[in-house]
Design a protein around this motif. Structure first.
Motif, mmCIF file in Angstrom:
data_model
loop_
_atom_site.group_PDB
_atom_site.id
_atom_site.type_symbol
_atom_site.label_atom_id
_atom_site.label_comp_id
_atom_site.label_asym_id
_atom_site.label_seq_id
_atom_site.Cartn_x
_atom_site.Cartn_y
_atom_site.Cartn_z
ATOM 1 N N LEU A 49 45.429 40.521 39.632
ATOM 2 C CA LEU A 49 44.874 41.317 38.175
ATOM 3 C C LEU A 49 43.245 41.173 37.936
ATOM 4 O O LEU A 49 42.912 41.163 37.414
ATOM 5 C CB LEU A 49 45.291 40.400 37.599
ATOM 6 N N VAL A 50 42.210 40.722 39.238
ATOM 7 C CA VAL A 50 41.434 41.121 39.272
ATOM 8 C C VAL A 50 40.691 42.320 40.430
ATOM 9 O O VAL A 50 41.052 42.280 41.219
ATOM 10 C CB VAL A 50 40.772 39.685 39.954
ATOM 11 N N ASP A 51 39.042 42.959 39.909
ATOM 12 C CA ASP A 51 39.277 44.045 41.187
ATOM 13 C C ASP A 51 38.372 43.232 41.964
ATOM 14 O O ASP A 51 36.821 42.238 41.882
ATOM 15 C CB ASP A 51 38.406 44.733 40.399
ATOM 16 N N LEU A 52 38.695 42.472 43.173
ATOM 17 C CA LEU A 52 38.385 42.324 44.039
ATOM 18 C C LEU A 52 36.651 42.600 44.901
ATOM 19 O O LEU A 52 36.076 41.719 45.233
ATOM 20 C CB LEU A 52 39.137 41.973 44.941
ATOM 21 N N ALA A 53 36.469 44.229 44.533
ATOM 22 C CA ALA A 53 35.556 44.692 44.613
ATOM 23 C C ALA A 53 34.106 44.430 44.207
ATOM 24 O O ALA A 53 33.107 44.054 44.589
ATOM 25 C CB ALA A 53 35.639 46.518 44.689
ATOM 26 N N ARG A 54 34.852 43.668 42.678
ATOM 27 C CA ARG A 54 33.705 42.902 41.301
ATOM 28 C C ARG A 54 33.368 41.891 41.075
ATOM 29 O O ARG A 54 32.270 41.638 41.250
ATOM 30 C CB ARG A 54 33.345 44.670 40.552
#
Length: 311
Positions: A49-54
């Motif tokens: 559920l999370v943008d793991l790049a950010r």
């Protein structure tokens, strides 16, 4: 799923060891996500559920839960110590400040942490907040539906208002494995029925499920070791910070009124009532709403433009 870039166990100094893991960008915005329950343990699905790049996502199992040790341990296990553990992990991981989020009991714990350590936060994300009020506990345990779920296990004297939860807590803390397994199976069935989830009763309860409900009964029997009114009142003294609150309009576990009550106490907070979603954090509409809130915060450092604002 992307593997963790860091995983470990942190000793608390009073007999517990906390499992934690970090995902995503080591140099990203720190996001500490707190699991629900109490007792459930961190779901690795939250990384989806999370943008793991950010984000630099931190997950951890609370005392006695799943990968933390001792599993199912009740000694030195209460809300004040869980708040200490969040701060202990924040310092151990070198996070100067962080975005703190959680669902259900995790949202409660996030609020308790904010009341003591608000200066350490960029903001809060609260999904389906649970406030451990007598009405919430009674709505789960003091109903004919619940008593029917436990009727084959509990004595008739326990099937009455205010009596079942103390009986369950006592049994799960001290009874034999077979009794605890039967209680865990009945509890799971009642929980699934209340949430509208498919019945998984055919799967025999394992020790992990017993430990989960042992922790949960311990906390719920003690009112989660907090005063709900005092907790809500304390929110008026929080330092100004962005707050996002999400709640499903079909949630039958935690009433949507909790979210509205919190928004009234948190000036500038933004609330989104998610149509069609219940208590499940991975319901498509709820998952999409959470992603939108987190993406907006990552881009702008606020939740502006998301949800409805309370002035």
């Amino acid at each position: 799923m992307t593997p963790a870039f860091d995983e470990g166990q942190l000793a608390t100094g009073d007999g517990h060891r906390l499992w934690y893991a970090q995902y995503g960008n080591p140099h990203g915005l720190p996001l500490f996500w707190l699991h629900g329950g109490p007792g459930s343990g961190a779901s690795l699905r939250h990384a989806d559920l999370v943008d793991l790049a950010r984000f630099r996502l931190v997950l951890a199992d609370q005392r006695g839960c799943v990968r933390s040790q001792p599993a199912g341990g009740l000694e030195n296990n209460h809300t004040g110590l869980l708040v200490d553990d969040i701060e202990r992990l924040r310092r151990h991981l070198g996070m100067e400040r962080m975005l703190l989020g959680g669902g259900s009991w995790g949202a409660t714990l996030a609020l308790a942490y904010a009341a003591r350590h608000g200066d350490m936060l960029h903001g809060l994300v609260l999904r389906a907040p649970f406030l451990a009020t007598p009405a919430e506990l009674g709505g789960f345990f003091d109903t004919p539906q619940c008593w029917q779920a436990f009727a084959a296990i509990a004595p008739a004297s326990a099937l009455a208002p205010g009596r079942l939860l103390p009986w369950l807590a006592g049994q799960l803390a001290s009874s034999d494995a077979q009794t605890c397994s039967r209680i865990a199976g009945a509890w799971r069935g009642h929980e699934q029925a209340l949430e509208g989830r498919p019945n998984e009763a055919a799967e025999p309860p394992d020790e992990a499920l017993v430990q989960r409900y042992r922790i949960q009964a311990h906390y719920l029997h003690h009112g989660c070791f907090l005063d709900p009114d005092a907790l809500v009142e304390a929110l008026g003294s929080l330092p100004a910070m962005p707050v996002a609150i999400l709640h499903g309009d079909a949630d039958r576990v935690c009433p949507p009124a909790n979210a509205r009550r919190l928004q009234q106490r948190l000036p500038g907070s933004r609330l989104l009532i998610v149509a069609g979603a219940g208590h499940d954090p991975f319901h498509p509409a709820m998952a999409a709403a959470l992603r939108q809130a987190l993406d907006g915060f990552a881009a702008h450092g606020s939740f502006d433009g998301w949800g409805a604002c309370h002035g």
